[in-house]
Design a protein around this motif. Structure first.
Motif, PDB file in Angstrom:
ATOM      1  N   TYR A   7       0.845  -1.191   0.000  1.00  0.00           N
ATOM      2  CA  TYR A   7       0.000   0.000   0.000  1.00  0.00           C
ATOM      3  C   TYR A   7       0.881   1.242   0.000  1.00  0.00           C
ATOM      4  CZ  TYR A   7      -3.594  -3.327   1.275  1.00  0.00           C
ATOM      5  OH  TYR A   7      -4.453  -4.385   1.271  1.00  0.00           O
ATOM      6  N   VAL A  54     -15.613  -1.902  10.983  1.00  0.00           N
ATOM      7  CA  VAL A  54     -15.887  -2.104   9.555  1.00  0.00           C
ATOM      8  C   VAL A  54     -14.592  -2.063   8.757  1.00  0.00           C
ATOM      9  CG1 VAL A  54     -17.039  -1.124   7.525  1.00  0.00           C
ATOM     10  CG2 VAL A  54     -18.254  -1.264   9.711  1.00  0.00           C
ATOM     11  N   ALA A  55     -13.684  -1.175   9.111  1.00  0.00           N
ATOM     12  CA  ALA A  55     -12.401  -1.091   8.401  1.00  0.00           C
ATOM     13  C   ALA A  55     -11.635  -2.404   8.495  1.00  0.00           C
ATOM     14  CB  ALA A  55     -11.561   0.059   8.974  1.00  0.00           C
ATOM     15  N   HIS A  56     -11.762  -3.084   9.627  1.00  0.00           N
ATOM     16  CA  HIS A  56     -11.102  -4.386   9.756  1.00  0.00           C
ATOM     17  C   HIS A  56     -11.797  -5.456   8.922  1.00  0.00           C
ATOM     18  CE1 HIS A  56      -8.795  -2.454  12.888  1.00  0.00           C
ATOM     19  NE2 HIS A  56      -7.965  -3.461  12.794  1.00  0.00           N
ATOM     20  N   VAL A  57     -13.109  -5.382   8.818  1.00  0.00           N
ATOM     21  CA  VAL A  57     -13.834  -6.355   7.986  1.00  0.00           C
ATOM     22  C   VAL A  57     -13.518  -6.111   6.509  1.00  0.00           C
ATOM     23  CG1 VAL A  57     -16.119  -7.142   7.247  1.00  0.00           C
ATOM     24  CG2 VAL A  57     -15.654  -6.784   9.675  1.00  0.00           C
ATOM     25  N   THR A  58     -13.486  -4.854   6.096  1.00  0.00           N
ATOM     26  CA  THR A  58     -13.181  -4.547   4.693  1.00  0.00           C
ATOM     27  C   THR A  58     -11.683  -4.613   4.423  1.00  0.00           C
ATOM     28  OG1 THR A  58     -13.092  -2.159   5.103  1.00  0.00           O
ATOM     29  CG2 THR A  58     -15.225  -3.088   4.407  1.00  0.00           C
ATOM     30  N   GLN A  59     -10.908  -4.672   5.475  1.00  0.00           N
ATOM     31  CA  GLN A  59      -9.445  -4.787   5.422  1.00  0.00           C
ATOM     32  C   GLN A  59      -8.795  -3.628   4.674  1.00  0.00           C
ATOM     33  OE1 GLN A  59      -9.070  -8.850   3.924  1.00  0.00           O
ATOM     34  NE2 GLN A  59      -8.915  -9.578   6.032  1.00  0.00           N
ATOM     35  N   CYS A  60      -9.260  -2.433   4.992  1.00  0.00           N
ATOM     36  CA  CYS A  60      -8.695  -1.216   4.397  1.00  0.00           C
ATOM     37  C   CYS A  60      -7.647  -0.640   5.359  1.00  0.00           C
ATOM     38  CB  CYS A  60      -9.802  -0.190   4.148  1.00  0.00           C
ATOM     39  SG  CYS A  60      -9.158   1.406   3.611  1.00  0.00           S
ATOM     40  N   CYS A  63      -8.127   3.060   6.174  1.00  0.00           N
ATOM     41  CA  CYS A  63      -9.275   3.286   7.057  1.00  0.00           C
ATOM     42  C   CYS A  63      -8.960   2.858   8.490  1.00  0.00           C
ATOM     43  CB  CYS A  63     -10.493   2.520   6.547  1.00  0.00           C
ATOM     44  SG  CYS A  63     -11.004   3.002   4.886  1.00  0.00           S
ATOM     45  N   ALA A  88     -15.640  -7.226  15.076  1.00  0.00           N
ATOM     46  CA  ALA A  88     -15.488  -7.376  13.628  1.00  0.00           C
ATOM     47  C   ALA A  88     -14.997  -8.775  13.268  1.00  0.00           C
ATOM     48  CB  ALA A  88     -14.514  -6.327  13.096  1.00  0.00           C
ATOM     49  N   ARG A  92     -17.023 -11.469  10.955  1.00  0.00           N
ATOM     50  CA  ARG A  92     -16.451 -11.997   9.715  1.00  0.00           C
ATOM     51  C   ARG A  92     -16.406 -13.524   9.760  1.00  0.00           C
ATOM     52  NH1 ARG A  92     -13.205  -9.288   5.418  1.00  0.00           N
ATOM     53  NH2 ARG A  92     -12.342 -11.008   4.241  1.00  0.00           N
TER      54      ARG A  92
END
Length: 110
Positions: A7, A54-60, A63, A88, A92
């Motif tokens: 990233y 949510v950021a951990h679920v979307t793995q951003c 974020c 989270a 998941r």
């Protein structure tokens, strides 16, 4: 310039370039984001804790960094942030198990 990380580091230069490509969209996004994170039925700290989860679920990764920082600024403790991350993780994992019903349904057909 070669970047050896998965990233890229966010820089003002990159942000400016992205903004120049779609300025109206970015302005709308910023207004939307500002509105979403204002206190309402949920206080700002709670909204930031939700965002961390949510950021951990979307793995951003961007974020995760941003909302962890903002959650602390809004008064969240490190323990609260970690607890939100565990929620989270459970959601998941639970979703993966719940979706096993789809696989079971397909297996039952054969």
């Amino acid at each position: 310039m070669e970047n050896d990380t998965l990233y890229p580091i966010t820089t003002k230069e990159l942000a400016d370039k992205k903004a120049a490509l779609a300025p109206k969209n970015l302005e709308a996004w910023r207004n939307f984001s500002k509105t979403v994170f204002e206190a309402g039925a949920l206080d700002e700290k709670t909204k930031q804790l939700i965002a961390v989860a949510v950021a951990h679920v979307t793995q951003c990764p961007y974020c995760i960094r941003s909302h962890s920082k903002y959650a602390m600024r809004k008064g969240a403790s490190k323990e609260e942030i970690m607890e939100a991350i565990w929620v989270a993780a459970e959601m998941r994992a639970g979703a993966a198990y719940a979706h096993a019903t789809i696989a079971m349904d397909e297996m039952e057909k054969h």
